[in-house]
Motif scaffolding. Structure first.
Motif, PDB file in Angstrom:
ATOM      1  N   TRP A 147      28.119  43.084   1.487  1.00 29.89           N
ATOM      2  CA  TRP A 147      26.918  42.276   1.685  1.00 29.89           C
ATOM      3  C   TRP A 147      26.158  42.063   0.370  1.00 29.89           C
ATOM      4  N   THR A 148      26.217  43.029  -0.542  1.00 25.21           N
ATOM      5  CA  THR A 148      25.600  42.838  -1.857  1.00 25.21           C
ATOM      6  C   THR A 148      26.268  41.682  -2.591  1.00 25.21           C
ATOM      7  N   GLU A 149      27.586  41.647  -2.544  1.00 24.50           N
ATOM      8  CA  GLU A 149      28.311  40.574  -3.228  1.00 24.50           C
ATOM      9  C   GLU A 149      28.168  39.244  -2.498  1.00 24.50           C
ATOM     10  N   THR A 150      28.030  39.288  -1.172  1.00 24.73           N
ATOM     11  CA  THR A 150      27.837  38.054  -0.404  1.00 24.73           C
ATOM     12  C   THR A 150      26.508  37.404  -0.778  1.00 24.73           C
ATOM     13  N   ILE A 151      25.469  38.204  -0.935  1.00 31.62           N
ATOM     14  CA  ILE A 151      24.164  37.673  -1.352  1.00 31.62           C
ATOM     15  C   ILE A 151      24.284  37.013  -2.730  1.00 31.62           C
ATOM     16  N   LYS A 152      25.099  37.591  -3.589  1.00 31.74           N
ATOM     17  CA  LYS A 152      25.353  36.987  -4.904  1.00 31.74           C
ATOM     18  C   LYS A 152      26.157  35.686  -4.761  1.00 31.74           C
ATOM     19  N   ASN A 153      27.185  35.702  -3.914  1.00 26.52           N
ATOM     20  CA  ASN A 153      28.009  34.499  -3.703  1.00 26.52           C
ATOM     21  C   ASN A 153      27.176  33.336  -3.165  1.00 26.52           C
ATOM     22  N   LEU A 154      26.213  33.655  -2.288  1.00 24.45           N
ATOM     23  CA  LEU A 154      25.371  32.631  -1.671  1.00 24.45           C
ATOM     24  C   LEU A 154      24.201  32.230  -2.562  1.00 24.45           C
ATOM     25  N   ASP A 155      24.028  32.950  -3.656  1.00 25.16           N
ATOM     26  CA  ASP A 155      22.944  32.666  -4.598  1.00 25.16           C
ATOM     27  C   ASP A 155      21.572  32.748  -3.908  1.00 25.16           C
ATOM     28  N   ILE A 156      21.394  33.811  -3.101  1.00 21.38           N
ATOM     29  CA  ILE A 156      20.126  33.986  -2.392  1.00 21.38           C
ATOM     30  C   ILE A 156      19.012  34.248  -3.404  1.00 21.38           C
ATOM     31  N   ASN A 157      17.946  33.485  -3.284  1.00 20.68           N
ATOM     32  CA  ASN A 157      16.829  33.523  -4.233  1.00 20.68           C
ATOM     33  C   ASN A 157      15.860  34.634  -3.844  1.00 20.68           C
ATOM     34  N   LEU A 158      15.881  35.720  -4.605  1.00 16.40           N
ATOM     35  CA  LEU A 158      14.987  36.856  -4.377  1.00 16.40           C
ATOM     36  C   LEU A 158      13.958  36.913  -5.491  1.00 16.40           C
ATOM     37  N   THR A 159      12.670  36.867  -5.135  1.00 17.14           N
ATOM     38  CA  THR A 159      11.616  36.982  -6.149  1.00 17.14           C
ATOM     39  C   THR A 159      11.554  38.407  -6.680  1.00 17.14           C
ATOM     40  N   ASN A 160      11.652  39.379  -5.772  1.00 23.95           N
ATOM     41  CA  ASN A 160      11.794  40.787  -6.165  1.00 23.95           C
ATOM     42  C   ASN A 160      13.156  41.264  -5.672  1.00 23.95           C
TER      43      ASN A 160
END
Length: 603
Positions: free
Chosen positions: A42-55
Motif C-alpha cells: 500500500w505504501t508503494e501503491t500510494i506512490k504509484n497513484l501519486d497521492i498528494n499528501l501535504t503532510n
C-alpha cells in the motif's frame, strides 16, 4: 470462450510494471506478496497513484487494531488535490447530452469550475463539516459539485436520481444536509421525469436547481437557480483533512430495513483508484466510461479511479440502451467501459450496438449483479475480443474484493483473482475452510469502512464472526465458489440482502412495503439466480390474510405498482407464490434460504 492476453498487453500493463519492480514473473505469487506485505504494497501503491499528501504519514496503518487501523497515520490531505495532477490542457471529462454533440472540458477548466462552486458553498454560509446532498444524474455539473464540496471540507450525501420521494426523505433524515443540488427534470430515453418536485415532496432543505429544460419553473422562495448560486471566483485553496475525516455518505442495503449510511473518508478513494490502476489497467489519458449515478458507489468510484489515474471521464446523459450510447462510446474513443449486465442483455435483444467501431476499448468491466457467460461473450465481441474484468465488492469496501486482471486468461462471468492488497476466506456452515461458502474478509484493507452513521459498525461486521488461523474476520454477506482452476464465481447473498438490476436492497425493505396490502398476512422476498447465470429475479412468497382466498393474478400487478412507487421503479417481482406458512428458525427468523431451495426444486 476465453481470452489469453498477448505479451504486448501484459508488458504494457500497470500490474506488470509493479511485478517487474519486485522481480515477480508469476501473478499469483505477486498477489500473495501484496497481502503478506500489505504495508509495503500500500505504501508503494500510494506512490504509484501519486497521492498528494501535504503532510506525510508516519506509518501506513496500525496493525494492532484491524477494526480501526488508522490508515496514513499523521498525514494531512484533501483527496481532491490528487484528482488534478494531469496536464492543464488534458481532457478531464467528455460528455454528451441526448440528441446533442460530443463536448469536452480540460482539467484546468474543470478545476476552475470546481473552485467557483467551492467559493459559492462558503458564500452560502456553509462551514467545514456541514453536509450537502446531490440528487441528480451524473453530469459535468454533478461531478464538479461533488469535487467542490469535498475540496471545501463539506461532506456529500449522494442520492440516486431514481429514488422515490419516500426513499429520498429517509436519506435526508439520516444525513441532515444544509443544501441539496438537483435538476428540474431528468431527461432520459425521450422521457421527461420530475426531479425538483420529488425533492419538494421529500421535504428537502434549501435547493440549488440546474435547468435541464427550457420550461418555466417556480421555486420555493429560499431556493436558487444554478446561475444565481455560482460565484465567479476561480481560486480556492483546498481544506486539509485527517485521512479518517468524512468525505462522502453513501447508502447500502441493511437487513433491518433502513439503509446503512456508510461514510467514505479521504482514504477510501485510494482503494477505488488502486483497483482502477491494477485491475482495470487505467492509464494516463485513457477514457473511462461507466453509466452510473453518484447515489451508487460506482459514481464516486468512477470519478476517483479515472481522475487520480490521470484519465478522462466519459459521461453520456441519456440511457445506455440504444445506438446513441454506442455511437458515444465510439466517438469518445472509450478505452474502458463498465456496465451492469442487464444492459448487455438489452443490447443482445435489440442488436443496437453492432457494427460500430469500438476498437479503442482495451477492456470492459461488469459489476452490480451476476453476469451470464453468453452475454459477456457477446460484449467481448462488440469490442473485437476484449476482456471483461468481472468486479465484485461493496460500498463499505470502496471497491472490489474479487475481480480479474488483464494479465491473466479471461473467462466470461468468472473472477480470476482476489483484489490486490486484500484477502478473503470462504467458510462453510460449520465455519470450516471450503471451496464454496460465505466470504469473510481479512482486515485491514485500504478502503474498508470503520464507522456507520446509523448502526454499530462492530455489530454489523465483526460481532460473532469466526476467526481464521487466529485472525479476526470481517463479515460481508456474499457467497462464492472456488472453481478447479482457482477462479471464482458469485453465488449470491447469504443474508437478507439482494441485488436487483444492480441495486442492492434488503428483503425486509421490500416486505415492509408489500405487507401493507389487504390480502397479505406476512411475506418473504427472495432473489433467485437463473440456471444459466445472469441477474437475480425477485420472487415473493406470501401467507394470505384469509387462508381460504385463492390466488389472484391481479395481486402481482398490485405488488409491482407498490414497489415501483415506494422503493424503486427498476424493481419488479417476477412471481408471487402463496404458501401456508413461512419456514422459520427456532428464534422466529424467516429462513429465506429454504424458500430459495423450495423454489429451485419446483422450477
Amino acid at each position: 470462450m476465453s481470452l489469453k492476453p498477448s505479451e504486448e498487453i501484459i508488458k504494457n500493463s500497470n500490474i506488470f510494471k509493479m511485478m517487474q519492480e519486485h522481480h515477480f514473473t508469476d501473478y499469483t505469487k505477486f498477489w500473495k506478496w501484496s497481502v503478506s506485505d500489505k504495508k509495503k504494497f500500500w505504501t508503494e501503491t500510494i506512490k504509484n497513484l501519486d497521492i498528494n499528501l501535504t503532510n506525510p504519514f508516519s506509518e501506513i496503518y496500525n496493525s494492532d487494531d484491524v477494526e480501526n487501523p488508522q490508515w496514513l497515520n499523521g498525514a494531512k490531505l484533501n483527496i481532491v488535490d490528487s484528482c488534478f495532477q494531469n496536464d492543464d490542457d488534458a481532457i478531464a471529462i467528455i460528455y454528451q447530452k441526448e440528441n446533442d454533440e460530443l463536448q469536452s472540458i480540460s482539467q484546468l477548466t474543470l478545476e476552475k469550475l470546481v473552485n467557483r462552486i467551492a467559493n459559492s458553498l462558503i458564500d452560502s454560509g456553509l462551514v467545514k463539516g456541514d453536509v450537502i446532498a446531490i440528487d441528480m444524474p451524473l453530469t459535468l455539473e454533478a461531478v464538479a459539485i461533488y469535487l467542490a464540496a469535498i475540496k471545501a471540507g463539506i461532506p456529500v450525501a449522494t442520492i440516486a436520481d431514481s429514488f422515490t420521494p419516500n426513499e429520498i426523505a429517509i436519506r435526508l433524515k439520516i444525513t441532515k444536509p444544509k443544501l441539496i443540488f438537483t435538476q428540474d427534470y431528468l431527461l432520459r430515453a425521450g422521457k421527461k421525469l420530475p426531479l425538483y418536485s420529488k425533492i419538494l415532496e421529500a421535504n428537502a432543505p434549501k435547493a440549488v436547481v440546474i435547468k435541464a429544460t427550457e420550461e418555466a419553473l417556480s421555486l420555493r422562495e429560499y431556493d436558487l437557480f444554478w446561475d444565481d448560486f455560482l460565484s465567479n471566483n476561480t481560486s480556492f485553496k483546498s481544506v486539509l483533512h485527517n485521512p479518517e475525516d468524512l468525505m462522502t455518505i453513501l447508502f447500502s442495503s441493511g437487513t433491518t430495513g433502513e439503509p446503512k449510511a456508510i461514510p467514505w473518508t479521504h482514504t477510501t478513494p485510494i482503494k477505488s483508484a488502486s483497483d482502477g490502476y491494477y485491475h482495470h489497467n487505467i492509464q494516463k489519458n485513457d477514457v473511462v466510461c461507466w453509466p452510473t449515478n453518484l447515489g451508487w458507489m460506482m459514481g464516486p468510484w468512477l470519478i476517483f479511479a479515472a481522475l487520480i489515474n490521470k484519465a478522462s471521464i466519459a459521461l453520456y446523459y441519456g440511457a445506455p440502451i440504444d445506438r446513441n450510447f454506442g455511437e458515444f462510446v465510439q466517438n469518445a474513443k472509450v478505452n474502458m467501459l463498465g456496465l451492469v449486465p442487464s444492459i448487455v442483455k438489452h443490447w443482445i435483444k435489440t442488436k443496437c450496438n453492432e457494427n460500430l467501431d469500438w476498437n479503442a476499448i482495451k477492456c470492459f468491466s461488469s459489476t452490480g449483479e451476476a453476469s451470464n457467460p453468453k452475454e459477456m461473450e457477446y460484449l467481448m465481441q462488440l469490442g473485437n475480443n476484449k476482456p471483461v474484468i468481472e468486479y465484485c465488492g461493496g460500498t463499505e469496501i470502496g471497491g472490489g474484493y474479487v475481480t480479474s486482471t488483464v494479465v491473466q486468461e479471461n473467462i466470461p462471468s468468472t473472477f480470476s483473482t482476489q483484489a490486490l492488497g486484500g484477502e478473503f476466506v470462504l467458510l462453510n456452515d460449520e465455519y470450516k475452510p471450503s471451496d464454496k461458502g460465505e466470504l469473510f474478509l481479512l482486515p485491514p484493507i485500504m478502503g474498508l469502512s470503520e464507522k456507520l452513521l446509523n448502526r454499530d459498525h462492530h455489530d454489523v461486521y465483526f460481532k460473532d464472526t469466526p476467526t481464521y488461523n487466529g485472525l479476526k474476520l470481517r463479515r460481508h454477506g456474499d457467497q462464492l465458489i472456488r472453481l478447479n482452476n482457482g477462479y471464482y464465481k458469485a453465488m449470491g447473498r447469504v443474508d437478507d440482502a439482494m441485488n436487483l438490476g444492480g441495486i442492492k436492497v434488503s428483503s425486509i425493505q421490500i416486505e415492509a412495503v408489500i405487507n401493507r396490502l389487504h390480502f397479505i398476512k406476512e411475506s418473504a422476498a427472495i432473489a433467485i439466480s437463473p440456471e444459466d447465470g445472469g441477474p437475480s429475479v425477485l420472487v415473493i412468497y406470501y401467507v394470505a390474510l384469509n387462508a381460504r382466498e385463492t390466488e389472484n393474478e391481479s395481486y402481482l400487478n398490485l405488488i409491482n405498482t407498490l414497489i415501483k412507487n415506494e422503493l424503486n421503479p427498476l424493481f419488479r417481482a417476477k412471481e408471487l407464490i402463496k404458501i401456508d406458512s413461512l419456514p422459520r428458525t427456532a428464534s422466529g427468523k424467516v429462513m429465506r434460504r429454504k424458500l430459495r431451495d423450495l423454489f429451485e426444486s419446483e422450477h
